[in-house]
Write an enzyme that holds these catalytic residues in place. Sequence first.
Site, mmCIF file in Angstrom:
data_model
loop_
_atom_site.group_PDB
_atom_site.id
_atom_site.type_symbol
_atom_site.label_atom_id
_atom_site.label_comp_id
_atom_site.label_asym_id
_atom_site.label_seq_id
_atom_site.Cartn_x
_atom_site.Cartn_y
_atom_site.Cartn_z
ATOM 1 N N HIS A 91 -3.016 -4.395 3.270
ATOM 2 C CA HIS A 91 -4.012 -3.701 4.115
ATOM 3 C C HIS A 91 -3.489 -3.352 5.502
ATOM 4 O O HIS A 91 -3.874 -2.315 6.032
ATOM 5 C CB HIS A 91 -5.314 -4.515 4.246
ATOM 6 C CG HIS A 91 -6.362 -3.882 5.124
ATOM 7 N ND1 HIS A 91 -7.098 -2.783 4.735
ATOM 8 C CD2 HIS A 91 -6.796 -4.199 6.369
ATOM 9 C CE1 HIS A 91 -7.951 -2.455 5.706
ATOM 10 N NE2 HIS A 91 -7.777 -3.288 6.708
ATOM 11 N N HIS A 143 -10.416 0.688 0.327
ATOM 12 C CA HIS A 143 -10.490 2.133 0.048
ATOM 13 C C HIS A 143 -10.586 2.437 -1.451
ATOM 14 O O HIS A 143 -10.370 3.585 -1.857
ATOM 15 C CB HIS A 143 -9.261 2.844 0.622
ATOM 16 C CG HIS A 143 -9.220 2.858 2.126
ATOM 17 N ND1 HIS A 143 -10.116 3.581 2.881
ATOM 18 C CD2 HIS A 143 -8.419 2.218 3.008
ATOM 19 C CE1 HIS A 143 -9.860 3.404 4.173
ATOM 20 N NE2 HIS A 143 -8.832 2.567 4.278
ATOM 21 N N HIS A 173 -6.407 -8.842 0.493
ATOM 22 C CA HIS A 173 -6.447 -7.570 1.210
ATOM 23 C C HIS A 173 -7.361 -7.712 2.429
ATOM 24 O O HIS A 173 -8.577 -7.740 2.308
ATOM 25 C CB HIS A 173 -6.981 -6.495 0.254
ATOM 26 C CG HIS A 173 -6.800 -5.100 0.751
ATOM 27 N ND1 HIS A 173 -5.635 -4.395 0.571
ATOM 28 C CD2 HIS A 173 -7.630 -4.270 1.427
ATOM 29 C CE1 HIS A 173 -5.756 -3.203 1.116
ATOM 30 N NE2 HIS A 173 -6.958 -3.094 1.645
ATOM 31 N N GLU A 201 -4.101 1.762 -2.819
ATOM 32 C CA GLU A 201 -5.371 2.139 -2.180
ATOM 33 C C GLU A 201 -5.275 3.328 -1.219
ATOM 34 O O GLU A 201 -6.298 3.906 -0.874
ATOM 35 C CB GLU A 201 -6.004 0.943 -1.442
ATOM 36 C CG GLU A 201 -5.298 0.597 -0.155
ATOM 37 C CD GLU A 201 -6.240 0.047 0.916
ATOM 38 O OE1 GLU A 201 -7.447 -0.064 0.684
ATOM 39 O OE2 GLU A 201 -5.734 -0.253 2.008
ATOM 40 N N ASN A 202 -4.056 3.683 -0.775
ATOM 41 C CA ASN A 202 -3.917 4.815 0.149
ATOM 42 C C ASN A 202 -3.037 5.931 -0.435
ATOM 43 O O ASN A 202 -2.520 6.766 0.296
ATOM 44 C CB ASN A 202 -3.303 4.366 1.473
ATOM 45 C CG ASN A 202 -4.041 3.202 2.095
ATOM 46 O OD1 ASN A 202 -3.559 2.079 2.078
ATOM 47 N ND2 ASN A 202 -5.222 3.457 2.623
ATOM 48 N N HIS A 240 -0.306 -2.760 6.410
ATOM 49 C CA HIS A 240 0.759 -1.767 6.256
ATOM 50 C C HIS A 240 2.057 -2.108 6.985
ATOM 51 O O HIS A 240 3.004 -1.321 6.931
ATOM 52 C CB HIS A 240 0.296 -0.363 6.678
ATOM 53 C CG HIS A 240 -0.753 0.219 5.772
ATOM 54 N ND1 HIS A 240 -1.059 1.553 5.748
ATOM 55 C CD2 HIS A 240 -1.580 -0.363 4.860
ATOM 56 C CE1 HIS A 240 -2.029 1.773 4.871
ATOM 57 N NE2 HIS A 240 -2.355 0.606 4.324
ATOM 58 N N ASP A 283 0.804 -1.228 0.000
ATOM 59 C CA ASP A 283 0.000 0.000 0.000
ATOM 60 C C ASP A 283 0.842 1.286 0.000
ATOM 61 O O ASP A 283 1.524 1.587 0.977
ATOM 62 C CB ASP A 283 -0.919 0.020 1.230
ATOM 63 C CG ASP A 283 -1.735 -1.266 1.384
ATOM 64 O OD1 ASP A 283 -1.245 -2.343 1.000
ATOM 65 O OD2 ASP A 283 -2.856 -1.189 1.921
HETATM 66 FE FE FE2 Z 1 -3.979 0.162 2.969
HETATM 67 FE FE FE2 Z 2 -7.141 -1.516 3.044
#
Ligand code: FE2
Ligand code: FE2
Length: 273
Positions: free
Chosen positions: A179, A68, A154, A39-40, A181, A8
């Site tokens: 997910h 996300h 995820h 996604e981030n 991190h 991510d």
């Molecule tokens: Fe994430």
């Molecule tokens: Fe996530």
Amino acid sequence: MRILFLGDVVGRSGRGAIADNLIQLRSKWRLDFVVVNGENASNGAGLTGSHAKLLLDAGADCITLGDHAFDQKDMLQFIDTEPRIIRPMNFAKSAPGKGARVFDVGGGRKILVAQVLGQVFMKRPFDDPFSAVDQLLRAHPMGGMVNATLLDIHCEATSEKMGMGHYCDGRASAVIGTHTHVPTADAAILPKGTAFQSDAGMCGDFDSVIGMEKSEPMRRFVTGMAKGRFVPANGAATLCGLYVETDDKTGKATRVEMVRQGGRLNQTGPIPA
Ligand SMILES: [Fe+2]
Ligand SMILES: [Fe+2]
């Protein structure tokens, strides 16, 4: 096939580290295919079209998303214009975009990339990830329709991720968690030939709480009260992920190495320093 998966990307710090380093890593490690979880990447939540373009221009062949996926509203339209972006297979039935796609790798080779959301401890319930993945893998046998298969699982729970790894063992080249991190130290090749890591970790600033500037999350933990919003931490990012080599005939993994480049975490990668 030499594949790099990066976890991510969080905020400007993560985007900058990708933009500054990925092209060089591609040539240094002679990568055939690069997948980046985005996604981030935009303000810590979701991915805008322009930031997706930035990651693709910087050397990503495919971007995966996550829970996300559509936090940035323009992704609702953008994803249908950019086939290199994959959202979770078991997102809402009405969601735009696709959850899996076969990509050309060069030399006539093909790789299937897919993403699925887990169910344990997730905020909303998603459809059964195991039956979705089973159907997909049966339709795309390695050594037949595709030369390699990469699945981004995820979710929160390492148990569910490990379960998915074993469920796909021998049927996918790599099953990689995202997910949470934080990179887990369990990168390995499972008994039937699938490369696995419970979580790839993030591409972000580790002087943070999972990529977010640490004061607000700490305040909420300590006092139980929110004062402001979460914002991405902007110190130097560590690029975290997994390097996988596969046999083009069988699709099975032959080598797996954890990747941590730059920033605060101790450094590792496929070529010893
Ligand atoms: Fe994430
Ligand atoms: Fe996530």
